[in-house]
Write a protein that holds these residues in place. Structure first.
Motif, PDB file in Angstrom:
ATOM      1  N   VAL A 261       0.838  -1.200   0.000  1.00  0.00           N
ATOM      2  CA  VAL A 261       0.000   0.000   0.000  1.00  0.00           C
ATOM      3  C   VAL A 261       0.873   1.250   0.000  1.00  0.00           C
ATOM      4  N   SER A 262       1.925   1.236   0.787  1.00  0.00           N
ATOM      5  CA  SER A 262       2.834   2.386   0.820  1.00  0.00           C
ATOM      6  C   SER A 262       3.463   2.610  -0.549  1.00  0.00           C
TER       7      SER A 262
ATOM      8  N   LEU B 202       0.855   4.129  -2.893  1.00  0.00           N
ATOM      9  CA  LEU B 202       0.519   5.515  -2.599  1.00  0.00           C
ATOM     10  C   LEU B 202       1.649   6.473  -2.954  1.00  0.00           C
TER      11      LEU B 202
ATOM     12  N   LEU C  38      -0.756  -2.184  -5.152  1.00  0.00           N
ATOM     13  CA  LEU C  38      -1.930  -2.092  -4.280  1.00  0.00           C
ATOM     14  C   LEU C  38      -2.776  -3.356  -4.372  1.00  0.00           C
TER      15      LEU C  38
ATOM     16  N   ALA D  60      -0.968  -6.003  -2.518  1.00  0.00           N
ATOM     17  CA  ALA D  60      -1.085  -5.832  -1.073  1.00  0.00           C
ATOM     18  C   ALA D  60      -2.435  -6.320  -0.553  1.00  0.00           C
ATOM     19  N   ALA D  61      -3.504  -5.937  -1.245  1.00  0.00           N
ATOM     20  CA  ALA D  61      -4.836  -6.387  -0.822  1.00  0.00           C
ATOM     21  C   ALA D  61      -4.954  -7.901  -0.904  1.00  0.00           C
TER      22      ALA D  61
END
Length: 445
Positions: free
Chosen positions: A70-71, A74, A374, A377-378
């Motif tokens: 996620v980092s 983003l 992302l 990550a999910a």
């Protein structure tokens, strides 16, 4: 191959990889770039294997790995935008130094059995600082091949036919890292020490990133400062087609992340943890093989149709993974899934390059790379919890759900990535008031 799309001109014969690799200066950024790409292939699985060893939980390991993803998702677009504005080296050098330090801190905390909040706190800068080498290499190819720099005679050669070959080559390179990275990380983590995979990932990032940053001659020049502040600060994500492609790449990320966790749990359940890297490597090998083929074919099918076809095939293969009983058929299905991933990735990168202006290329590429991170990550988070609670078969439903939802979105919004969308976007960044009313309407529909 299918027939030519009505209303289009048959493309020229594809120039081969040999011609592409003879581009002056190409090897100076390709070799260090390959080493510095390893974080994307090694980071998640290295964290999962290390924390699974120190905590005994796939859920905890997946949660920390997800935070890094996620980092990355983003911060990657911001990193790309800064690279477009100030130059790649200005972003890379501090980035790789921060990443090496953050990865070392995360490793130390994991081995010290630190609490979850501390691991998450270290995971944030680890993911945020992952260097965006893939998008930067693609931006370099686009600058060298797409901008038509004059040769010694003053003529401007048209290198655009090589851009599709370059997109395929980059996909092959990405997938080669996914062949080498998970196998290397698994071998180090299981054969040497649980922390070895993450340590090697940080070292490759540091050395490769610094060497890549040193190749300034092939880097695209920083974007000039414009008088129009709105245009200067506009994000590539404001383009409708980029948003649609980002959703598609989210689904592809769910395949990467879901496969990593599910295959790890699957091999553990069958008492053969050493097969983890091999099975994931087979999946990545399928990506690489289809990527090579995509770059060698002079396609007469529109990119949009190729994206829809390959994505539908990927979703179909992912729908069968949860029912696999033994490692051998899993390897076969993983190979088929890999064969479907590369065409979707290559086509997506080809489409996005036509949708954005040159001054936003790196940022646009990082939005797609960030979407993969992302989605990964999910998928790691969901897959880890499902593996803990219900086993590997349940974890394999994550790629199915991710690709199915993304396919539904892309099919519903396929008009946003049509060729006329590229024309509209280019007009928007050059002469917005001169666009036909139909194109202005299409942008807001």
């Amino acid at each position: 191959m299918a027939s030519t799309v009505p209303g289009t001109t048959p493309p020229a014969r594809r120039v081969g990889y040999g011609h592409l690799l003879r581009t002056p200066g190409a090897w100076t950024f390709l070799l260090p770039g390959f080493a510095a790409r390893q974080p994307f292939a090694m980071l998640t699985i290295s964290i999962v294997l290390l924390l699974r060893h120190t905590t005994g939980s796939y859920g905890t390991a997946g949660a920390v790995a997800a935070v890094t993803g996620v980092s990355m998702a983003l911060f990657a677009p911001r990193s790309g935008k800064l690279a477009d504005r100030y130059g790649q080296s200005a972003v890379l050098v501090p980035g790789v130094l921060i990443h090496a330090a953050a990865a070392a801190l995360l490793t130390t905390l994991a081995l010290a059995h630190a609490p979850l909040w501390a691991l998450i706190a270290a995971a944030v800068p680890t993911g945020a600082s992952v260097p965006q080498i893939g998008p930067m290499v693609r931006a370099r190819w686009a600058a060298v091949l797409g901008d038509g720099a004059p040769d010694a005679s003053g003529a401007r050669p048209d290198h655009r036919p090589l851009l599709a070959t370059a997109a395929a080559f980059e996909s092959v390179t990405d997938e080669l890292t996914f062949v080498i990275g998970p196998v290397l990380a698994t071998a180090l983590s299981t054969g040497v020490h649980p922390s070895s995979g993450l340590i090697a990932e940080a070292a490759l990032t540091l050395v490769g990133g610094l060497l890549f940053a040193a190749q300034r001659r092939t880097a695209p020049p920083p974007a000039p400062v414009r008088a129009d502040a709105r245009e200067r600060h506009a994000s590539a994500l404001s383009i409708p087609g980029v948003r649609v492609l980002a959703v598609a790449f989210l689904g592809i990320g769910s395949v990467f992340g879901g496969m990593q966790v599910a295959v790890t749990a699957f091999t553990q359940e069958h008492g053969q943890p050493g097969l983890n890297g091999v099975l994931y490597g087979v999946f990545a090998a399928g990506n690489m093989l289809s990527g090579v083929a995509c770059g060698a074919i002079a396609w007469r099918v529109s990119p949009r149709r190729r994206l829809l076809t390959s994505y539908a095939a990927l979703a179909l293969v992912c729908s069968t993974l949860w029912a696999v009983p033994t490692p051998l058929p899993l390897g076969g299905l993983g190979l088929l899934a890999g064969l479907c991933v590369a065409p979707a990735l290559i086509t997506g990168y080809t489409l996005v390059e036509a949708l954005v202006p040159a001054t936003s290329r790196t940022e646009a590429f990082t939005w797609l790379t960030g979407a993969v991170a992302l989605g990964q990550a999910a998928a790691v988070t969901a897959g880890g919890r499902l593996a803990d609670g219900f086993g590997a078969s349940a974890a394999f439903t994550v790629p199915l759900i991710g690709t199915a939802l993304a396919l539904l979105t892309v099919v519903s919004l396929r008009g946003r990535i049509a060729p006329h969308g590229a024309t509209a976007i280019r007009d928007e960044h050059t002469a917005p008031d001169a666009r036909p009313e139909s194109l202005r309407t299409a942008d807001t529909s």
